[in-house]
Design an enzyme around this catalytic site. Structure first.
Site, short mmCIF file in Angstrom:
data_model
loop_
_atom_site.label_atom_id
_atom_site.label_comp_id
_atom_site.label_asym_id
_atom_site.label_seq_id
_atom_site.Cartn_x
_atom_site.Cartn_y
_atom_site.Cartn_z
N ASP A 339 57.81 44.17 23.35
CA ASP A 339 56.35 44.12 23.36
C ASP A 339 55.83 44.21 24.79
O ASP A 339 56.47 44.78 25.67
CB ASP A 339 55.89 42.84 22.63
CG ASP A 339 54.54 42.98 21.95
OD1 ASP A 339 53.52 42.84 22.64
OD2 ASP A 339 54.49 43.23 20.73
N LYS A 449 54.34 50.50 19.03
CA LYS A 449 53.23 49.63 18.60
C LYS A 449 52.05 49.95 19.51
O LYS A 449 52.09 49.68 20.70
CB LYS A 449 53.64 48.16 18.74
CG LYS A 449 52.54 47.16 18.46
CD LYS A 449 53.08 45.74 18.53
CE LYS A 449 52.00 44.69 18.47
NZ LYS A 449 52.55 43.33 18.64
N TRP A 450 51.01 50.53 18.94
CA TRP A 450 49.82 50.95 19.70
C TRP A 450 48.76 49.87 19.54
O TRP A 450 48.20 49.71 18.47
CB TRP A 450 49.33 52.30 19.16
CG TRP A 450 48.16 52.89 19.87
CD1 TRP A 450 46.96 52.29 20.16
CD2 TRP A 450 48.05 54.22 20.38
NE1 TRP A 450 46.13 53.16 20.81
CE2 TRP A 450 46.77 54.35 20.96
CE3 TRP A 450 48.91 55.32 20.40
CZ2 TRP A 450 46.33 55.54 21.54
CZ3 TRP A 450 48.46 56.50 20.97
CH2 TRP A 450 47.18 56.61 21.54
N ASP A 451 48.49 49.18 20.62
CA ASP A 451 47.57 48.05 20.58
C ASP A 451 46.20 48.43 21.13
O ASP A 451 46.06 49.45 21.83
CB ASP A 451 48.18 46.90 21.41
CG ASP A 451 47.78 45.53 20.89
OD1 ASP A 451 46.77 45.43 20.17
OD2 ASP A 451 48.49 44.56 21.20
N MET A 452 45.20 47.61 20.86
CA MET A 452 43.84 47.83 21.35
C MET A 452 43.16 46.47 21.31
O MET A 452 42.79 46.00 20.25
CB MET A 452 43.14 48.81 20.40
CG MET A 452 41.89 49.48 20.89
SD MET A 452 40.49 48.39 21.15
CE MET A 452 39.24 49.57 21.53
N ASP A 520 47.36 38.50 14.30
CA ASP A 520 48.17 37.74 15.26
C ASP A 520 48.50 36.37 14.71
O ASP A 520 49.26 35.61 15.34
CB ASP A 520 47.40 37.59 16.59
CG ASP A 520 47.55 38.81 17.48
OD1 ASP A 520 48.38 39.67 17.15
OD2 ASP A 520 46.84 38.90 18.49
#
Ligand code: GLA
Length: 697
Positions: A339, A449-452, A520
């Protein structure tokens, strides 16, 4: 052919449903029917003609138009609002022609033109016959020379069988508390569900159902969604004449679009359906549609992943990750995901975003060494990125402070110490494509894992080619271009969409991402509720669910595993702190999951007892051929004495004989569905029960 046309009447038929509309005597395109498919073409009702009206409302106010522009005496909520170059804000559209076509799904397109201005509108309909779904979107074109300002352009208005007393179900939430279902009776007036944050957000979900007294297994349900990963708006309206309608599309809040010649505006798709079989069937229709039509890899089983976030936070390096990887591999994990924390100068959340190359101190020889170790353990390797973001403390921001969304005269409000890159800019898009393409080309990466992690603020765009308020829409089209290009170059990579958990779960993002990180919040008892909400429109295969250490003091590890096994199982706890017995339990649960995941990921899901309403719950999955299934039962906290209610299984072949694990006597599918099963559990106990068909019917 599922489309029946006549010069002024159209019927769209799916396997079980039909949708009809026609021109009324005043040439307004009027909704006529939505419900069960009828035997004959002549069965469908004619367009509505009001028999009388008052000067206070006007004739056109009564017409349930398919796509009403703001004009005349229409006081209901419009789907289209424009201002022409001379300031006129009234749109009068007449049908020019229509055509059918489309492959493999049939399509109908109706073309309209304004009576005085060079505005052209095309209403598009696509029929997903086998899913009982209708997809709608519109194209707006400027056939003149002067630009036209578009202030609202929804994708569809859906009109329900005339009457009131309908209930709307939608979902609301916040970070670590997503997908709460809210069902409420629609009363005269307008109910608005929307996002103003540049992502759909945790607060609202672009999804709805509308029905009168439906239940999980029974009743007429109209349901729909918008395939859009940005600001959206749903308006549900009950008029003073008891007509109930719902519009869905791009949010018109802080929105304006300069429609220029030769640059059409194409709206995202609204996808809706009708079922007479309750909320559960509505969900299963969407589940099939998502798996078969949207997901890039909908037919590929998801690997069981380990994610290091909750174990190591930003403290990643080759040794710490390799230590975790070794334990994970021994437990049967198939994909190891590193991560946040791996890239240049990223030691906390206050620096590094934007500089997408390995941190020289943590990974002096690049990521290759760790990836090889992971691969040598028999696992694939995955990586976390947050490409739309930048920390002011980054090389990228120092070089391009103008690349972020901002107003020059205003503060650039940071959230989690970060700002948003303006994805509407082509130079920003190109930068992200180049940097991520490099990482993917140079390393053996199977998963991203493409987070924003933050919503927009101060939404300025100085060099906007059109109206700066186009930002909200062009940002999302920019995101789609970047993600689409990366997918094209690296078609085998599996992507996950995350936005601080479940902030961007929508049918638009599923063109690129096979999975969604739904929250989360990984505390298992809360997660049950979140998962129920998510399952309303998304199949279990898309629901990444980790077993972590949250709640470990009270919630047994087995319970935590069982909750995560209801989706695409992952592990996110700190394995270094798991003792031998816990690691063994993990290995056993993973082995069990491997033997049932095809049922969960590809089968039909039945919500039997709802966790959002009860402190106990049950959910069942059954393979498409009905030969094998699995039942999950959970009890959280209820004072004793308590008896678990009978659980009525669903979706079995009624005439076939089934054995249910833990019950001596095989019985017919009908018996298990009608007489049900009794399961006794103590507080915080759970069970996974396998269902096996013994005979054909
Ligand atoms: C977000 C995600 C988490 C994790 C962190 C990393 O909060 O939702 O799962 O990836 O970012 O910073």
């Amino acid at each position: 052919m599922p489309i029946h046309t006549s010069p002024n009447y159209w019927i769209l038929e799916t396997r079980h449903s039909a949708y009809a509309f026609g021109l009324n005597k005043s040439n307004l395109l009027s909704h006529c029917y939505w419900g069960k498919r009828l035997p004959f073409v002549k069965d469908y009702p004619a367009p509505f003609e009001p028999s009388g009206w008052a000067s206070t409302d006007g004739y056109d106010h009564f017409i349930p138009e398919e796509y009403p522009g703001y004009a005349g005496t229409k006081y209901t909520d419009p789907t289209l609002k424009v201002t022409f170059a001379d300031g006129v804000r009234d749109v009068v559209l007449s049908l020019v022609d229509f055509k059918t076509g489309g492959s493999p799904q049939p399509e109908l397109a109706l073309r309209f033109k304004d009576s005085a201005y060079p505005l052209q509108l095309t209403l598009h309909y696509r029929i997903h016959e086998e899913y009982d779904l209708i997809e709608r979107w519109v194209t707006l074109e400027n056939l003149g020379t002067e630009s036209i300002s578009v202030e609202r352009a929804f994708s569809a208005k859906w009109t329900f069988p005339h009457g009131n007393g309908y209930s709307l179900t939608h979902m609301y939430g916040r970070h670590i508390d997503e997908f709460n279902m809210q069902r409420e009776i629609l009363t005269p007036g307008l109910k608005v569900i929307e996002s103003r944050r540049i992502i759909p957000s945790h607060r609202a979900v672009p999804w709805f159902t509308v029905e009168r007294e439906a239940s999980e297994n029974h009743g007429d349900v109209f349901f729909g969604t918008l395939a859009w990963s940005g600001n959206f708006k749903i308006t549900a309206e009950v008029t003073e004449y008891a007509s109930t309608r719902l519009s869905i599309g791009l949010n018109d809040w802080d929105f304006a679009w300069q429609l220029k010649p030769n640059e059409p505006l194409v709206t995202p798709s609204a996808i809706s359906g009708y079922t007479p079989n309750g909320f559960g069937d509505a969900s299963r229709i969407f589940h099939d549609y998502v798996r078969n039509e949207l997901l890039p890899h909908g037919k590929v089983l998801h690997k069981i992943l380990y994610n290091s976030w909750e174990a190591t936070l930003f403290n990643v390096d080759e040794t710490s990750q390799a230590n975790l990887a070794e334990i994970a591999a021994n437990m049967g994990v198939e994909l190891f995901v590193m991560d946040d924390g791996w890239f240049h100068n990223r030691n906390w959340d206050n620096a590094g975003l934007g500089d997408w190359f390995p941190d020289a101190k943590k990974f002096p020889n690049g990521l290759g060494g760790l990836i090889k170790r992971v691969n040598d353990l028999g696992m694939d390797f995955g990586l976390w990125v947050e490409p739309e973001m930048v920390n002011p403390d980054s090389d990228l921001y120092r070089a391009h402070p103008d690349w972020v969304i901002h107003f020059p005269t205003r503060a650039r409000t940071e959230a989690r110490n970060q700002l948003i890159l303006n994805m509407a800019r082509v130079d920003v898009q190109d930068y992200i494509i180049t940097t991520l393409d490099k990482i993917l080309s140079e390393n053996n990466i199977a998963f991203i894992k493409w987070d924003m992690n933050r919503p927009a603020s101060e939404p300025g765009w100085q060099d906007a080619p059109g109206d700066p308020r186009e930002l909200w829409v062009r940002y999302v089209y920019g995101l789609y271009r970047v993600w689409g290009e990366l997918r094209r170059r690296h078609p085998n990579v599996i992507w996950q969409s995350c936005a601080s958990g479940g902030g961007r779960p929508d049918f638009g993002i599923l063109q690129f991402a096979d999975q969604v990180w739904v929250s989360d919040n990984t505390e298992a008892t809360k997660r049950l509720s979140i998962q129920e909400g998510f399952s309303q429109f998304m199949p279990a295969i898309t629901m990444e669910a980790w077993v972590t250490d949250w709640g470990k003091e009270t919630v047994p590890l087995e319970f935590r595993f069982h909750v995560s096994m209801c989706g695409s199982l992952g592990v996110g706890g700190n394995l270094l702190e798991w003792n031998q017995a816990e690691r063994q339990m993990g290995a056993d649960c993973i082995e069990l999951y491997k033997s049932i995941r095809h049922i969960i990921q590809f089968g039909d899901q039945y919500r039997l007892i709802a966790p959002q309403k009860n402190n106990y719950s049950a959910v069942q999955y059954i393979s498409k051929d009905k030969s094998e299934g699995v039942l999950f039962v959970f009890r959280t906290l209820i004072p004793d004495p308590f008896r678990f209610p009978v659980i009525h299984l669903r979706g079995l072949d009624p005439e076939a004989l089934y054995s249910i694990e833990g019950f001596d006597q095989p019985r017919s599918g009908l018996a298990w569905m009608e007489a049900g099963v009794r399961v006794e559990l103590k507080n915080l106990q759970s069970k996974v029960i396998r269902i096996t068909r013994l005979t054909q019917s």
